[in-house]
Structures are given as structure tokens and as C-alpha cells.
Design a protein around this motif. Structure first.
Motif, PDB file in Angstrom:
ATOM      1  N   SER A 174       0.859  -1.185   0.000  1.00  7.42           N
ATOM      2  CA  SER A 174       0.000   0.000   0.000  1.00  7.42           C
ATOM      3  C   SER A 174       0.894   1.232   0.000  1.00  7.42           C
ATOM      4  CB  SER A 174      -0.974  -0.026   1.183  1.00  7.42           C
ATOM      5  OG  SER A 174      -0.298  -0.183   2.415  1.00  7.42           O
ATOM      6  N   GLN A 175       0.740   2.127   0.951  1.00  4.71           N
ATOM      7  CA  GLN A 175       1.449   3.408   0.879  1.00  4.71           C
ATOM      8  C   GLN A 175       2.967   3.236   0.928  1.00  4.71           C
ATOM      9  OE1 GLN A 175       0.602   6.168   4.095  1.00  4.71           O
ATOM     10  NE2 GLN A 175       0.824   7.897   2.705  1.00  4.71           N
ATOM     11  N   ARG A 228      10.376  -4.952   1.880  1.00  2.00           N
ATOM     12  CA  ARG A 228      11.418  -5.748   1.247  1.00  2.00           C
ATOM     13  C   ARG A 228      10.836  -6.724   0.230  1.00  2.00           C
ATOM     14  NH1 ARG A 228      16.496  -6.017   3.817  1.00  2.00           N
ATOM     15  NH2 ARG A 228      16.626  -4.780   5.743  1.00  2.00           N
ATOM     16  N   HIS A 229       9.603  -7.159   0.451  1.00  2.00           N
ATOM     17  CA  HIS A 229       9.015  -8.202  -0.379  1.00  2.00           C
ATOM     18  C   HIS A 229       7.832  -7.720  -1.212  1.00  2.00           C
ATOM     19  CE1 HIS A 229      11.547 -10.966   1.818  1.00  2.00           C
ATOM     20  NE2 HIS A 229      11.049 -10.524   2.966  1.00  2.00           N
ATOM     21  N   PHE A 236      -6.294  -3.327   5.541  1.00  2.00           N
ATOM     22  CA  PHE A 236      -6.263  -3.539   6.984  1.00  2.00           C
ATOM     23  C   PHE A 236      -6.884  -4.881   7.369  1.00  2.00           C
ATOM     24  CE2 PHE A 236      -6.174   1.089   6.525  1.00  2.00           C
ATOM     25  CZ  PHE A 236      -5.143   1.440   7.389  1.00  2.00           C
ATOM     26  N   LEU A 237      -6.524  -5.353   8.541  1.00  2.00           N
ATOM     27  CA  LEU A 237      -7.204  -6.492   9.153  1.00  2.00           C
ATOM     28  C   LEU A 237      -8.428  -5.993   9.906  1.00  2.00           C
ATOM     29  CD1 LEU A 237      -4.124  -8.535  10.430  1.00  2.00           C
ATOM     30  CD2 LEU A 237      -5.573  -9.038   8.447  1.00  2.00           C
ATOM     31  N   ASP A 238      -9.332  -6.910  10.226  1.00  2.00           N
ATOM     32  CA  ASP A 238     -10.625  -6.517  10.779  1.00  2.00           C
ATOM     33  C   ASP A 238     -10.517  -5.783  12.112  1.00  2.00           C
ATOM     34  OD1 ASP A 238     -11.734  -7.677   8.583  1.00  2.00           O
ATOM     35  OD2 ASP A 238     -12.323  -9.527   9.592  1.00  2.00           O
ATOM     36  N   GLY A 239      -9.477  -6.070  12.889  1.00  2.00           N
ATOM     37  CA  GLY A 239      -9.307  -5.385  14.160  1.00  2.00           C
ATOM     38  C   GLY A 239      -9.047  -3.899  14.016  1.00  2.00           C
ATOM     39  N   SER A 290      -1.154  -3.214   4.082  1.00  2.00           N
ATOM     40  CA  SER A 290      -0.383  -2.284   4.889  1.00  2.00           C
ATOM     41  C   SER A 290       0.895  -2.950   5.385  1.00  2.00           C
ATOM     42  CB  SER A 290      -1.211  -1.807   6.086  1.00  2.00           C
ATOM     43  OG  SER A 290      -0.402  -1.082   7.008  1.00  2.00           O
ATOM     44  N   GLN A 291       1.947  -2.147   5.475  1.00  2.00           N
ATOM     45  CA  GLN A 291       3.236  -2.667   5.934  1.00  2.00           C
ATOM     46  C   GLN A 291       3.216  -3.068   7.408  1.00  2.00           C
ATOM     47  OE1 GLN A 291       2.531   0.460   5.300  1.00  2.00           O
ATOM     48  NE2 GLN A 291       3.436   1.832   6.843  1.00  2.00           N
ATOM     49  N   ARG A 292       2.142  -2.741   8.118  1.00  2.00           N
ATOM     50  CA  ARG A 292       2.082  -3.058   9.551  1.00  2.00           C
ATOM     51  C   ARG A 292       1.847  -4.550   9.806  1.00  2.00           C
ATOM     52  NH1 ARG A 292      -1.766   0.483  12.154  1.00  2.00           N
ATOM     53  NH2 ARG A 292      -1.286   1.887  10.431  1.00  2.00           N
TER      54      ARG A 292
END
Length: 306
Positions: free
Chosen positions: A13-14, A18-19, A232-235, A269-271
Motif C-alpha cells: 500500500s502506501q 522488502r518483499h 487492513f485487518l478486521d481489528g 499495509s506494511q504493519r
């Protein structure tokens, strides 16, 4: 190589990782190539994925955020450098014309290819109605104007070899019957309906940055393949809503209700370091069809016809 396949060039995404490169997706459709959202680095990803500039016939940009459009300058220049022998059409939000102009002419180069600018506007627009497919765009819900795209093949008919043999039809006669719908033979008149069966056209939808809105299920309805963001994940659903995005569960729920056959989740997202969690949440949302958590340089064939 499949005649109809999705080539994934980037899935971040934004922020790339690395992958995961920034966005980029090429849809191969019977000799036509539609490049969606060429983010930064798309030209190099094309090289790694075996995609040439000659493969591109249309460029479809959902919106003008950098991870979806910064690669446009390099792609346009590569099309001209390689002397692509056919015209290339570019579709993008009309409200972003200034950004398209800046990217198209960001540096000096020699224009050798006819690039047709065909911006879209309004809540819904039919871009193309052709014999191979129709292409439409629908406005999504994002902080900047964004559009999703849907490609749909017209319904047709499938020839039945046993019935053709029974009526003594082969070679040029079959082609003439397909074109004209009726054929007079020594044994009488044969109609197309007598020797064929209905064949549903295939469809493909591309839905990027958006919160849930009416256009999302409209684009997804009955699709053979839906490529959709699940940033995003649902949380983190409140964060998704705030920034104009979908969660994995939301994307899968739309696909389930719309009867999608193959769901491709992307734009992560990278998170989130573990992509398998997106599959877990999509299954938990009830989607039981074919599911791909996209990764860079993956080739995904469209599902075989019913």
C-alpha cells in the motif's frame, strides 16, 4: 501462458517493503493487456514478471495517490522507447488531469506512440463496448476521487461437436453459421441454436482504495475474478474507515454476497508481516470460493468457464 490471467506486479500500500513493491497489475485478456495502477517501480516489476511494453493496450488508474500512479511516467516513456506498434488508451479520474499531465511529461522523451487520453467522470461511466469485452468505471469512496473498473465479456454460444457432426457441418460452414445464425444445407436449414449451447461471458473487477460504498458490490457482482484491496485487518476497521480503505473481512464479505468465483486480496499495509492472516479473516467472513492472497510477480489465471 494463459490467454486470460492476472499478473501481479506489486501488492504494497502506501509504503513498499522488502518483499512488496508498490501497486501494479496487468490483466491479459485474449491478446489485450490492461495495466492497472502502475505504482513506483512498475517498469522493473514488468521485467521481472515477463511483461513487455508491447503487452499494454490500456492503462487504468483508479486515483492519483503515489502508490497507484507514480510509475506512470516510466511506463509511458517505456511504451514510446520500445515503439509499441498500437495505440494505447489511458483511463483515469478527470479531476486528476493535472497529475496525469505532470506524470506524462515529467521529463523529456520522444513520443512515438499514440496515447489516447480517455478520462472518466461521474458516478458511473461505460468506457468501452466492444466485441471482446465492455469496460466500465464506478466512483468509489476515498479521500481523493477514485474509480473501480469492471470488464465483462458478452454472453455467447458454445458449439456442440456431436450436433455439428450429426448435421454434417464442419470447416467454413461452422464459421458461417456462427456469423449468420442460420445456414441452408442440402439436408435443410440449420440454426445456430440447434447445434450450440449458451455460454456465459467472463467478468473481472478491480477495486482499489475505497471504504465500503454501493459501487463495491456493483463492481463485484457475479465476477469470475475480483481483485480488491484489503489494506487492513478486521481489528483495525475504524482505521480503515477513517482512511478510506477496506479490511480483509469486508472484502471477503462483499465477494461472498456477490457470488465471486476467485477472490484476489491485495494492497496490504506494511504493519502486517504475516500475509496468511488475511486468508484466515477472509475465510472467517464466509468466503468459500477460490482465494489468493496476492504476492509480487504472481501469475493468476482466470477461473475456467462453468
Amino acid at each position: 501462458m494463459s490467454a486470460r490471467e492476472l499478473v501481479v506486479l506489486g501488492t504494497a500500500s502506501q509504503v513498499p517493503t522488502r518483499h512488496r513493491n508498490h501497486n501494479g497489475y496487468l490483466l491479459r485478456w485474449d491478446g489485450q493487456g490492461l495495466l492497472f495502477d502502475p505504482g513506483e517501480g512498475t517498469q522493473r516489476q514488468m521485467l521481472l514478471a515477463g511483461v513487455a511494453a508491447h503487452d499494454i493496450h490500456r492503462i487504468c488508474v483508479t486515483h492519483f495517490h503515489g502508490d497507484h500512479a507514480l510509475g506512470l511516467a516510466g511506463v509511458i516513456q517505456r511504451i514510446n522507447l520500445d515503439g509499441v506498434p498500437h495505440p494505447v488508451a489511458a483511463h483515469y479520474p478527470r479531476s486528476g488531469q493535472q497529475y496525469f499531465d505532470r506524470l506524462r511529461y515529467s521529463t523529456a522523451y520522444r513520443e512515438t506512440v499514440a496515447l489516447r487520453e480517455e478520462p472518466v467522470s461521474g458516478d458511473a461511466a461505460v468506457i468501452l463496448e466492444g466485441p471482446s469485452f465492455a469496460l466500465e468505471a464506478r466512483r468509489l469512496s476515498h479521500p481523493v476521487e477514485s474509480y473501480g473498473y469492471r470488464l465483462a465479456e458478452p454472453d455467447g454460444r458454445r458449439m456442440l461437436p456431436d450436433r455439428l457432426r450429426a448435421r454434417g457441418l464442419r470447416g467454413p460452414d461452422v464459421g458461417r453459421l456462427q456469423r449468420e445464425g442460420v445456414l441452408n444445407t442440402a439436408d435443410g436449414t440449420v440454426t445456430l441454436e440447434e447445434v450450440s449451447a449458451p455460454r456465459a461471458g467472463q467478468s473481472f473487477a478491480f477495486v482499489m482504495d475505497t471504504r465500503m460504498c454501493d459501487a463495491v458490490p456493483a463492481l463485484a457482482e457475479g465476477c469470475d475474478m475480483l481483485v480488491i484491496e484489503s489494506t487492513f485487518l478486521d481489528g483495525d476497521i475504524r482505521l480503515a474507515e477513517e482512511h478510506g480503505h477496506l479490511t480483509a473481512g469486508q472484502a471477503a464479505s462483499v465477494a461472498k454476497r456477490a457470488g465471486v468465483r476467485h477472490l484476489v486480496l491485495t494492497h496490504f499495509s506494511q504493519r502486517y508481516p504475516d500475509p496468511s492472516v488475511f486468508e484466515d479473516q477472509a475465510r472467517a467472513a464466509g468466503f468459500d470460493g477460490e482465494l489468493t492472497v496476492a504476492r509480487d510477480l504472481l501469475h493468476v489465471p482466470l477461473p475456467k468457464r462453468h
